[in-house]
Design a protein around this motif. Structure first.
Motif, PDB file in Angstrom:
ATOM      1  N   TRP A 176      57.388  52.082 -12.918  1.00 55.71           N
ATOM      2  CA  TRP A 176      56.181  51.396 -13.351  1.00 55.71           C
ATOM      3  C   TRP A 176      56.417  49.902 -13.543  1.00 55.71           C
ATOM      4  N   LEU A 177      57.599  49.520 -13.982  1.00 55.72           N
ATOM      5  CA  LEU A 177      57.907  48.096 -14.081  1.00 55.72           C
ATOM      6  C   LEU A 177      57.851  47.446 -12.696  1.00 55.72           C
ATOM      7  N   ILE A 178      58.439  48.113 -11.714  1.00 55.84           N
ATOM      8  CA  ILE A 178      58.418  47.582 -10.349  1.00 55.84           C
ATOM      9  C   ILE A 178      57.001  47.585  -9.792  1.00 55.84           C
ATOM     10  N   ALA A 179      56.221  48.611 -10.123  1.00 50.42           N
ATOM     11  CA  ALA A 179      54.831  48.658  -9.665  1.00 50.42           C
ATOM     12  C   ALA A 179      54.035  47.478 -10.212  1.00 50.42           C
ATOM     13  N   ALA A 180      54.289  47.124 -11.468  1.00 53.44           N
ATOM     14  CA  ALA A 180      53.594  45.975 -12.053  1.00 53.44           C
ATOM     15  C   ALA A 180      53.881  44.712 -11.244  1.00 53.44           C
ATOM     16  N   LEU A 181      55.135  44.548 -10.838  1.00 52.93           N
ATOM     17  CA  LEU A 181      55.535  43.351 -10.108  1.00 52.93           C
ATOM     18  C   LEU A 181      55.123  43.382  -8.639  1.00 52.93           C
ATOM     19  N   ASN A 182      55.194  44.545  -8.019  1.00 53.34           N
ATOM     20  CA  ASN A 182      54.991  44.631  -6.565  1.00 53.34           C
ATOM     21  C   ASN A 182      53.597  45.075  -6.141  1.00 53.34           C
ATOM     22  N   SER A 183      52.988  45.984  -6.903  1.00 57.15           N
ATOM     23  CA  SER A 183      51.713  46.557  -6.489  1.00 57.15           C
ATOM     24  C   SER A 183      50.511  45.932  -7.187  1.00 57.15           C
ATOM     25  N   VAL A 184      50.719  45.383  -8.382  1.00 56.13           N
ATOM     26  CA  VAL A 184      49.581  44.861  -9.154  1.00 56.13           C
ATOM     27  C   VAL A 184      49.593  43.335  -9.224  1.00 56.13           C
ATOM     28  N   GLU A 185      50.704  42.749  -9.638  1.00 49.81           N
ATOM     29  CA  GLU A 185      50.705  41.306  -9.876  1.00 49.81           C
ATOM     30  C   GLU A 185      50.333  40.465  -8.653  1.00 49.81           C
ATOM     31  N   PRO A 186      50.813  40.770  -7.442  1.00 46.93           N
ATOM     32  CA  PRO A 186      50.440  39.911  -6.307  1.00 46.93           C
ATOM     33  C   PRO A 186      48.933  39.834  -6.081  1.00 46.93           C
ATOM     34  N   THR A 187      48.220  40.932  -6.265  1.00 49.15           N
ATOM     35  CA  THR A 187      46.770  40.902  -6.046  1.00 49.15           C
ATOM     36  C   THR A 187      46.064  40.078  -7.116  1.00 49.15           C
ATOM     37  N   LEU A 188      46.566  40.130  -8.346  1.00 54.51           N
ATOM     38  CA  LEU A 188      45.958  39.352  -9.416  1.00 54.51           C
ATOM     39  C   LEU A 188      46.321  37.874  -9.284  1.00 54.51           C
ATOM     40  N   ALA A 221      38.751  28.920  -0.371  1.00 55.94           N
ATOM     41  CA  ALA A 221      39.110  29.788  -1.493  1.00 55.94           C
ATOM     42  C   ALA A 221      37.883  30.548  -1.997  1.00 55.94           C
ATOM     43  N   LYS A 222      36.760  29.858  -2.063  1.00 56.19           N
ATOM     44  CA  LYS A 222      35.516  30.517  -2.493  1.00 56.19           C
ATOM     45  C   LYS A 222      35.133  31.619  -1.520  1.00 56.19           C
ATOM     46  N   ALA A 223      35.354  31.390  -0.240  1.00 52.21           N
ATOM     47  CA  ALA A 223      35.012  32.394   0.770  1.00 52.21           C
ATOM     48  C   ALA A 223      35.962  33.588   0.723  1.00 52.21           C
ATOM     49  N   ALA A 224      37.221  33.323   0.403  1.00 55.90           N
ATOM     50  CA  ALA A 224      38.223  34.394   0.402  1.00 55.90           C
ATOM     51  C   ALA A 224      38.213  35.207  -0.887  1.00 55.90           C
ATOM     52  N   ARG A 225      37.659  34.654  -1.968  1.00 52.38           N
ATOM     53  CA  ARG A 225      37.757  35.299  -3.273  1.00 52.38           C
ATOM     54  C   ARG A 225      37.169  36.713  -3.318  1.00 52.38           C
ATOM     55  N   PRO A 226      35.976  36.970  -2.766  1.00 52.94           N
ATOM     56  CA  PRO A 226      35.420  38.331  -2.880  1.00 52.94           C
ATOM     57  C   PRO A 226      36.347  39.414  -2.320  1.00 52.94           C
ATOM     58  N   ALA A 227      37.000  39.145  -1.204  1.00 55.63           N
ATOM     59  CA  ALA A 227      37.924  40.124  -0.632  1.00 55.63           C
ATOM     60  C   ALA A 227      39.133  40.315  -1.538  1.00 55.63           C
ATOM     61  N   ALA A 228      39.598  39.223  -2.149  1.00 53.82           N
ATOM     62  CA  ALA A 228      40.735  39.316  -3.065  1.00 53.82           C
ATOM     63  C   ALA A 228      40.364  40.132  -4.294  1.00 53.82           C
ATOM     64  N   VAL A 229      39.167  39.928  -4.810  1.00 56.19           N
ATOM     65  CA  VAL A 229      38.716  40.695  -5.976  1.00 56.19           C
ATOM     66  C   VAL A 229      38.578  42.172  -5.617  1.00 56.19           C
ATOM     67  N   GLU A 230      38.072  42.454  -4.436  1.00 59.26           N
ATOM     68  CA  GLU A 230      37.933  43.848  -4.006  1.00 59.26           C
ATOM     69  C   GLU A 230      39.287  44.551  -3.953  1.00 59.26           C
ATOM     70  N   LEU A 231      40.286  43.876  -3.417  1.00 54.47           N
ATOM     71  CA  LEU A 231      41.628  44.468  -3.359  1.00 54.47           C
ATOM     72  C   LEU A 231      42.201  44.652  -4.758  1.00 54.47           C
ATOM     73  N   ALA A 232      42.026  43.650  -5.608  1.00 51.21           N
ATOM     74  CA  ALA A 232      42.531  43.755  -6.981  1.00 51.21           C
ATOM     75  C   ALA A 232      41.858  44.902  -7.708  1.00 51.21           C
ATOM     76  N   GLU A 233      40.566  45.056  -7.548  1.00 49.93           N
ATOM     77  CA  GLU A 233      39.851  46.134  -8.232  1.00 49.93           C
ATOM     78  C   GLU A 233      40.305  47.504  -7.744  1.00 49.93           C
ATOM     79  N   ALA A 234      40.648  47.610  -6.474  1.00 48.68           N
ATOM     80  CA  ALA A 234      41.173  48.886  -5.966  1.00 48.68           C
ATOM     81  C   ALA A 234      42.501  49.214  -6.633  1.00 48.68           C
ATOM     82  N   ARG A 235      43.367  48.210  -6.784  1.00 48.91           N
ATOM     83  CA  ARG A 235      44.644  48.438  -7.454  1.00 48.91           C
ATOM     84  C   ARG A 235      44.429  48.773  -8.930  1.00 48.91           C
ATOM     85  N   LEU A 236      43.498  48.080  -9.558  1.00 47.71           N
ATOM     86  CA  LEU A 236      43.229  48.332 -10.972  1.00 47.71           C
ATOM     87  C   LEU A 236      42.652  49.726 -11.182  1.00 47.71           C
TER      88      LEU A 236
END
Length: 224
Positions: free
Chosen positions: A106-118, A134-149
């Motif tokens: 879980w420590l590694i998951a925090a660093l590798n699977s969650v933190e990069p998306t955030l 950046a404004k154009a790319a943000r929605p896709a980044a949020v979508e990926l982060a929400e999937a990980r969350l």
């Protein structure tokens, strides 16, 4: 934690950072762990706005913080330092092999699977907020982060902590989730919001946060 006599643990930290980064610099992870196990430490303070010299890069090759030294080992990377401290104290990492490796995963998951998306969202929102790309790319980044969350929330379930008891995995994951503190994204995941709050309410975290922010306050740049 202030030095009680002559602590043999030394970590690197910044003298001062801008408001958006205060409470977020990664030495807070190590401060928190040390507070949990009542280990005194001292700090070697660096100027965040100046390049690190060759001597420091012998300690931390990438010039980042934190770096760690206890007289026996000299380490860099917050994950490695937390694992080293956990090896020394069961309050941070269980002795049971299965529980130990679960916490490590879980420590590694925090660093590798969650933190990069955030961190991508942080980059868009804070460092590139005025850029159209950046404004154009943000929605896709949020979508990926929400999937990980969502995956993280499902795995946490109704547990207080990732592996059932508090470990270095929670120190890492809570500090990773704090990357979203400038957004309302975590409000969409009530379990994670409550989990982050539980971590931040721990007395050891509060002491670590106070120590870091008091350092910044004591080195506030003087206005010209």
């Amino acid at each position: 934690m202030p030095a009680s006599s002559e602590p043999n643990i030394r970590i690197s930290a910044f003298r001062w950072v801008p408001d958006f980064a205060q409470g977020m610099v990664r030495d807070i992870r190590i401060r928190w762990a040390l507070e949990e196990i009542d280990r005194p430490y001292d700090t070697s303070l660096l100027d965040a706005m100046q390049p690190r010299d060759a001597e420091y890069r012998q300690w931390q090759p990438f010039g980042q913080v934190p770096a760690f030294d206890d007289g026996n080992v000299s380490l860099f990377e917050s994950g490695a330092i937390l694992l080293y401290l956990g090896e020394q104290d069961e309050r941070l990492l269980p002795n049971d092999s299965r529980e130990r490796w679960n916490s490590t995963a879980w420590l590694i998951a925090a660093l590798n699977s969650v933190e990069p998306t955030l961190s991508t969202i942080v980059s868009y929102d804070i460092f590139h907020a005025d850029k159209d790309w950046a404004k154009a790319a943000r929605p896709a980044a949020v979508e990926l982060a929400e999937a990980r969350l969502q995956s993280l929330s499902d795995a946490l379930g109704d547990k207080d902590w990732l592996t059932g008891r508090f470990t270095i995995a929670d120190i890492m994951m809570v500090t990773v989730l704090r990357n979203l503190r400038h957004t309302d994204i975590l409000a969409g995941f009530p379990r994670l919001a409550a989990y982050q709050q539980r971590g931040e309410q721990r007395p050891a975290f509060q002491r670590a946060l106070k120590a870091q922010t008091e350092t910044f306050a004591g080195h506030q740049p003087q206005m010209a």
